[in-house]
Design a protein around this motif. Structure first.
Motif, PDB file in Angstrom:
ATOM      1  N   UNK A  38       0.846  -1.195   0.000  1.00 42.53           N
ATOM      2  CA  UNK A  38       0.000   0.000   0.000  1.00 42.53           C
ATOM      3  C   UNK A  38       0.881   1.245   0.000  1.00 42.53           C
ATOM      4  N   UNK A  39       0.273   2.382  -0.220  1.00 45.39           N
ATOM      5  CA  UNK A  39       0.998   3.660  -0.197  1.00 45.39           C
ATOM      6  C   UNK A  39       1.638   3.851   1.180  1.00 45.39           C
ATOM      7  N   UNK A  40       0.910   3.504   2.228  1.00 46.42           N
ATOM      8  CA  UNK A  40       1.438   3.658   3.587  1.00 46.42           C
ATOM      9  C   UNK A  40       2.653   2.751   3.807  1.00 46.42           C
ATOM     10  N   UNK A  41       2.598   1.517   3.304  1.00 49.67           N
ATOM     11  CA  UNK A  41       3.738   0.603   3.436  1.00 49.67           C
ATOM     12  C   UNK A  41       4.933   1.101   2.643  1.00 49.67           C
ATOM     13  N   UNK A  42       4.674   1.602   1.441  1.00 48.53           N
ATOM     14  CA  UNK A  42       5.756   2.131   0.608  1.00 48.53           C
ATOM     15  C   UNK A  42       6.403   3.326   1.286  1.00 48.53           C
ATOM     16  N   UNK A  43       5.583   4.193   1.860  1.00 46.38           N
ATOM     17  CA  UNK A  43       6.121   5.354   2.561  1.00 46.38           C
ATOM     18  C   UNK A  43       6.920   4.926   3.794  1.00 46.38           C
ATOM     19  N   UNK A  44       6.410   3.921   4.502  1.00 48.15           N
ATOM     20  CA  UNK A  44       7.066   3.463   5.731  1.00 48.15           C
ATOM     21  C   UNK A  44       8.463   2.908   5.450  1.00 48.15           C
ATOM     22  N   UNK A  45       8.629   2.184   4.333  1.00 46.66           N
ATOM     23  CA  UNK A  45       9.938   1.608   4.049  1.00 46.66           C
ATOM     24  C   UNK A  45      10.872   2.589   3.311  1.00 46.66           C
TER      25      UNK A  45
END
Length: 195
Positions: A38-45
């Motif tokens: 997800x966008x949130x996962x991509x941002x988190x990593x």
């Protein structure tokens, strides 16, 4: 007899080489990415997330030593920041080809860049989540409002500006230094001529 055996061996070797050249795969993609999250996962990593325009894309490896893993440096004019300490102008490294998971940045194009910090550099790849701006509408909507990159303070700009007064002082100092060097060289020359 020896010449005949040597000719046969050379002929077999030539056939093996020709067969391997013509039957080898033309291009093999070595890059494979994990399914995007997800966008949130991509941002988190990611360590840095920003939207900007590529103003320069250059190889940082000499043409002689260039390979698919060679490094490319893309310089960006940053418009909006969602994560990380991002200056108005920033550089991002990537591999030189898609086979090595390099992202093909093009000058003048706008991107939503997801980058990882590696030492003192930022790196993006085909697997980092980076997208062309027109393909990133959903990501940008989910990210929400970002912030503007910080601009240098007016005090820092004043220190970097060269005022007419400082130019005059530097010019006078340079002329005086040149006159002193000339006078010293001339006096040494006179001393050598007397001896």
């Amino acid at each position: 007899m020896i010449i005949k055996k040597r000719s046969i061996i050379v002929g077999i070797a030539a056939i093996i080489i020709a067969v391997s050249v013509f039957t080898a795969p033309r291009s093999a993609l070595a890059c494979s990415c994990v399914e995007p999250g997800s966008v949130q996962e991509t941002m988190k990593r990611s360590d840095t997330v920003f939207e900007g325009t590529a103003i320069s894309v250059k190889s940082i490896t000499s043409d002689i030593f260039r390979s698919s893993g060679s490094r490319i440096k893309a310089s960006f004019q940053v418009n909006e920041v969602w994560k990380g300490h991002v200056a108005p102008h920033i550089e991002v490294l990537t591999a030189g080809s898609e086979e090595s998971c390099g992202y093909s940045f093009k000058e003048g194009e706008r991107y939503l860049v997801y980058a990882r910090a590696t030492g003192s550099s930022l790196e993006a790849s085909l697997c980092s989540g980076t997208l062309l701006h027109h393909e990133a509408e959903e990501h940008i909507a989910l990210l929400g409002s970002g912030s503007l990159p910080p601009h240098p303070s007016s005090e820092a700009q004043q220190q970097n500006d060269t005022s007419p007064r400082s130019i005059v002082i530097a010019s006078i100092a340079a002329v005086l230094a040149a006159a002193i060097v000339f006078a010293l060289a001339r006096s040494r020359k006179r001393l050598k001529s007397k001896t």
